[in-house]
Design an enzyme around this catalytic site. Structure first.
Site, short mmCIF file in Angstrom:
data_model
loop_
_atom_site.label_atom_id
_atom_site.label_comp_id
_atom_site.label_asym_id
_atom_site.label_seq_id
_atom_site.Cartn_x
_atom_site.Cartn_y
_atom_site.Cartn_z
N ASP A 116 -8.53 18.45 13.81
CA ASP A 116 -9.39 17.76 12.86
C ASP A 116 -9.20 18.41 11.49
O ASP A 116 -9.22 19.64 11.39
CB ASP A 116 -10.85 17.89 13.32
CG ASP A 116 -11.80 17.03 12.50
OD1 ASP A 116 -11.76 17.09 11.25
OD2 ASP A 116 -12.59 16.30 13.11
N MET A 117 -9.01 17.61 10.44
CA MET A 117 -8.73 18.18 9.11
C MET A 117 -9.87 19.08 8.63
O MET A 117 -9.67 19.98 7.83
CB MET A 117 -8.49 17.06 8.09
CG MET A 117 -9.73 16.24 7.76
SD MET A 117 -9.40 14.93 6.55
CE MET A 117 -8.64 13.69 7.59
N LYS A 150 0.82 -1.21 0.00
CA LYS A 150 0.00 0.00 0.00
C LYS A 150 0.86 1.27 0.00
O LYS A 150 0.64 2.18 -0.80
CB LYS A 150 -0.93 -0.01 1.22
CG LYS A 150 -1.88 1.17 1.26
CD LYS A 150 -2.82 1.11 2.46
CE LYS A 150 -2.12 1.50 3.74
NZ LYS A 150 -3.04 1.66 4.86
N GLU A 166 -15.72 4.75 5.92
CA GLU A 166 -15.12 5.43 7.07
C GLU A 166 -15.20 6.95 6.89
O GLU A 166 -14.49 7.69 7.53
CB GLU A 166 -13.69 4.91 7.31
CG GLU A 166 -13.71 3.45 7.78
CD GLU A 166 -12.32 2.86 8.08
OE1 GLU A 166 -11.35 3.63 8.11
OE2 GLU A 166 -12.24 1.64 8.26
N GLU A 213 -5.43 8.61 3.75
CA GLU A 213 -5.78 7.18 3.66
C GLU A 213 -6.96 6.95 4.59
O GLU A 213 -6.82 6.39 5.66
CB GLU A 213 -4.59 6.27 3.99
CG GLU A 213 -3.80 6.64 5.23
CD GLU A 213 -2.81 5.54 5.62
OE1 GLU A 213 -2.99 4.38 5.20
OE2 GLU A 213 -1.86 5.84 6.34
#
Lengths: 631, 631
Positions: free
Chosen positions: B415-416, B334, B440, B431
């Site tokens: 938090d983004m 990955k 998610e 990801e």
């Protein structure tokens, strides 16, 4: 018994891998180490993090296996969750939750929490802890509790040997005037209040700090009924032997032996005072461990069953399996007693005629074998009947009749209560007893079968008695609570009691005798038993036992004071209480017990209440709604 | 994979220990042997036993360990639970229940049941079996099912090699005219009818009789989705190799390899036709077993998770633990793909100025490392931001910034979706994908963070798609049923699907792209997918997968046909159905799927129905009542 775990309580260490290497070199298994540096004081904005540097060492210093196997996280001792000023309390809560979150993140098995203040002064500690317990999935919470209250100020608290932690010691709660007073309170009371407020949470454990002074044997016994997961052993409590090595007093040695039996982890703390190394202390604990008596057959057999709840057998309603017979047939002590009893009874039958022995509930034949051996010993000619209702066991009996040439034995495939015959036996032998004596319906079965005896016939057993004691065991109470239903709290369980404390010696409950000719048969019973609590404790349920007279002076017993040596056929029975009840030392514990019947069923009802009448507790299992035994 | 188990199906043997010794000498692990002698015919009073002799051999010939480890009980084949006369039926029921009771008594792990007649003619068999299944506690029931219907009369039924059993063969159901007709019916239909009537009971298994003729690959595949516990391998199906030893055809070899993967027990049956011993057959099976490819890293990693249901992660609501990060960071494939994708994307940024890369959801930094390597490969000067909301992971990032000298990386604890900055990035790397792609909440998170990108900025990944297929798996359905609640049947599970059969190839479900400037953002979705059943089968639920485009031609996929080699970060997702639905070969399976949102939650609803409209199935999880993902 599993291998002994000895760890080290350390001050904050930046280089954890190096510390663990040293610890392993000194034959220790791991460390209890602070999660955050004690100088890292956080204000009430502790979590909204605007700092640039990391708040503690990285999780990457160990892999997750390393954290899980070798590290217990020590939560900062300086925080004060019950401070008088709100700002300090809120800040302490943030610190506590941040450290617990970090511990969960690391997958350490447990956090070691500071000693709470005394009961009335630790309500906020209890509330914050209870919230964390409810949220955490795997993490255990170990609360540090002193075995004996300190008489002096806490000059020997282990963290203070660390110069860095020493800086914070001035702020430590232990030093205040208030706490000097508090230190005289029984530490068990502090623990009891805390865990009761947390509803006996199964993840909440005691880390017992072993002190130089030890409490009474009764108090030690009470701790062995508590969920003690760790013992913190300061190097200060060791004496020095003639060769200059550390050793413990006789009383401490006995305490260690008791803790070994409960799979407690040991953490050494403080500076090494012997040969400047921890190794001699570790070796000494291993030496004590090696002195434990090696396990006998009974102990080995019981090991996997300690505190493991089992539904009682219902051999009348269900057929036992081959495997179950196989296990019970291995109890040599029990069958030796039966052989003795039958021999003695046969010796009282006339020697000029054939004696008739009927084995009721013969199973796969162990009592038939006893009776055959007894006939040889007593030198009597006998005719025997083996009555068995389980069709599967009858197959075994019929094969045995052929293979072992039981020529004088007749196999009868029938319920003992319904077999009609003109034969009248001299001796009727049975083994229908349960852990509580009558709980597998021996009274009803033998009453139903007694017409097989002639009027002077003998029943083996001829008498059995049940015994009861109130016990503390949050371990067992939690095992029952897993199912969280009234039904599970109103069902008795067969269990090898281990992590429990009996508040008082057992008392007799019900008694039955056989045969009962010329008397009205009534197997209902009622008993009210009054116990006096030897120490303040919580009652989580009742332990039940029995003893039985087989014949004359030949007996069987699982009652603790008279337990037959090496006999393993029966574990005690445990009747839970829905709500734990707290009793003061010297207070009266009133236990009411009923044995009732109706609708082809037999059941028990029970209740526990204080003698003072200050609290009224519910009667468990009305009408046998949750548990009954089918006739 | 566990060791291969090879046993022997034997006729009735009186001396079981001797037989077991011989079997062990020939390297076999145990036997499947009749519980009662086939000549022991019982009338309908079978159980009220007035005979004098035992009805079968004693349980004492083996200890209970021996029975449990080495013996499967074969139930008498001659009984006919669906005979036309009531007397025969009632007698058969008594025999059946007596033999099952004896098997339970012995603690053998399983009974091997005779092949039922075809569906409509075996209702009483199903009823009696269903009763036994409901009563038995540990015993497994293995139903003998032919892999291919026999074209001829059943002259090769294995029991007939036994002269004693031969006496009863005249009465065997297989020989009648009626059954010759029946033999042409698909045996899977017989099985399907039986187990559906027993509500897919978790103790009910198939013992597959391997035939000389093999069915199509699709039909074999369908059996691999069934609970096959044993394979009965007649010596008749073996060929002879040039050295005179037994061997199997290529197609049989392939079948065996497939059965090995499913931990099936093998039982040899019939007379040895090579060198008069069973040993060569046993050795041949072990030889085939040894030819299985050795396990790669991914297979080893997955082994403990086969068919094991896990609740999907909720990384937005919950903080991941250190251990979880550790596991996922090990997926080299990955991160290599990410490194490639970032390199390619960087090569498209101007090389005359500093490129800005923002990693959103940086965790413990694996994507930061990829981006740093990519910057070197693409020879670009970069400034990076690592945005992470988990305060525990931020501790790791800050330690890494120091220890790995990430001088051009800024750690942002936020938090983004809520970080506000004037910086505008060229590339945003994340990801956030789950097993079903968007499950998610990658869409919502990246939409919330896209203001960090300038108008030509690139999102890695830039696109992801979910896939769905209807699957049969009574194994998984039973795992869900353990909790027996609507909630558990309306929750998706992450699971490494193993014992299942997909009725048709996967189809695309939902797709998302990033960034989405100048367009109305709506992440709700609906899809209706129409599948055609390749074989008659039961749908127990839906398998979900995803693939993703990171950048350009750099992709990740867990969709079965395009699965990325060696990547283990994601298992499939399984959406259960409350009621299994039966489909005929060629019938249309209509799947409806919704992705919905409201009240700071996102959830799926789903339903499955036949295209014919003959049956209307409920929509699962309305309003996210049982399962939702928190924003």
């Amino acid at each position: 018994m599993s291998r002994l775990f000895v760890g080290l309580e350390t001050p904050f260490v930046q280089d954890l891998p190096a510390t663990l290497n040293k610890v392993h070199e000194e034959k220790m298994n791991g460390v209890a180490a602070p999660l955050f540096h004690p100088r890292f004081q956080r204000d009430d904005d502790g979590l909204s993090d605007t700092r640039d540097g990391p708040q503690t060492r990285s999780d990457l210093v160990l892999d997750s296996r390393g954290w899980t196997a070798s590290v217990v996280g020590v939560v900062s001792k300086w925080m004060d969750l019950d401070a008088t000023t709100q700002r300090v309390r809120l800040s302490a809560e943030k610190v506590f939750k941040q450290e617990v979150a970090w511990a969960s993140h690391l997958s350490v098995p447990a956090v070691l929490l500071p000693t709470p203040r005394h009961a009335e002064q630790s309500s906020n500690y209890a509330r914050v802890l209870n919230q964390s317990l409810t949220q955490a999935q795997y993490l255990q919470f170990w609360v540090r509790i002193l075995l004996t209250p300190r008489q002096q100020s806490c000059a020997k608290a282990p963290m203070e040997t660390d110069p860095v932690a020493g800086l914070c010691a001035a702020a430590a709660v232990m030093e205040t005037e208030e706490n000097k007073h508090e230190a005289l309170v029984d530490p068990w009371e502090t623990w009891d209040s805390l865990r009761a407020r947390c509803e006996y949470h199964p993840k909440l454990f005691v880390a017992l700090e072993i002190t130089a002074d030890l409490p009474s044997a009764e108090v030690v016994q009470r701790w062995l009924g508590e969920p003690v997961k760790a013992a913190i052993v300061s190097t200060d409590i060791f004496l020095t032997n003639r060769k200059g090595y550390p050793a413990l007093s006789q009383r401490h040695q006995k305490l260690m032996a008791q803790l070994f039996q409960h799979k407690v982890q040991f953490y050494l703390s403080g500076r090494p005072r012997h040969r400047e190394k921890m190794l001699p202390y570790v070796q000494y604990l291993h030496f004590l461990y090696s002195k434990l008596p090696s396990q006998d057959r009974k102990t080995q057999f019981e090991a996997p069953y300690l505190d493991y709840l089992q539904a009682p057998l219902q051999p009348l309603m269900d057929n036992l399996e081959s495997q179950t017979y196989e296990t019970f047939e291995q109890d040599t002590f029990k069958y030796n007693q039966y052989e003795k009893a039958i021999t003695k009874a046969l010796e009282h039958t006339p020697d000029d005629k054939e004696s008739v022995v009927v084995v009721v509930g013969a199973g796969r034949g162990p009592l038939v074998r006893c009776a055959l051996r007894a006939a040889t010993l007593a030198n009597r000619k006998t005719r025997m009947f083996a009555v068995e209702k389980n069709a599967n066991a009858v197959i075994t009996l019929r094969n045995l009749k052929i293979s072992e040439k039981w020529d004088n034995v007749t196999i009868v495939a029938s319920d003992m209560r319904s077999w009609r015959t003109k034969e009248r036996a001299d001796i009727m032998v049975s083994e229908l007893l349960g852990s509580f004596g009558d709980n597998e319906l021996s009274p009803e079965c033998l009453d139903g079968a007694q017409s097989l005896l002639h009027e002077n016939g003998i029943s083996i057993p001829c008498e059995y008695t049940s015994y009861v004691a109130p016990v503390m065991s949050s371990k067992l109470w939690n095992e029952v609570k897993v199912h969280d239903s009234v039904k599970s709290f109103e069902t008795p369980y067969v269990v090898r009691l281990h992590n429990f404390y009996a508040l008082a010696p057992t008392q007799r409950c019900f008694q039955f005798t056989h045969p009962k000719f010329n008397t009205r048969i009534d197997n209902r019973r009622q008993a009210e038993l009054r116990f006096v609590a030897a120490e303040s404790a919580v009652v989580h349920g009742l332990a039940g036992y029995f003893d039985a007279v087989l014949y004359g002076d030949v007996t069987l017993s699982i009652e603790p004071d008279t337990h037959s040596d090496g006999m393993f056929s029966w574990f005690p029975i445990y009747f839970p209480l829905r709500q734990p009840l707290r009793f003061q030392k010297g207070e009266e514990v009133v236990v009411d017990f009923w044995r009732l019947e109706g609708n082809s069923r037999v059941w028990y009802e029970w209740s526990v209440a204080p003698g003072s009448g200050t609290c009224h507790a519910p009667i468990h299992n009305p009408n046998g709604r949750s548990y009954w035994i089918g006739l």
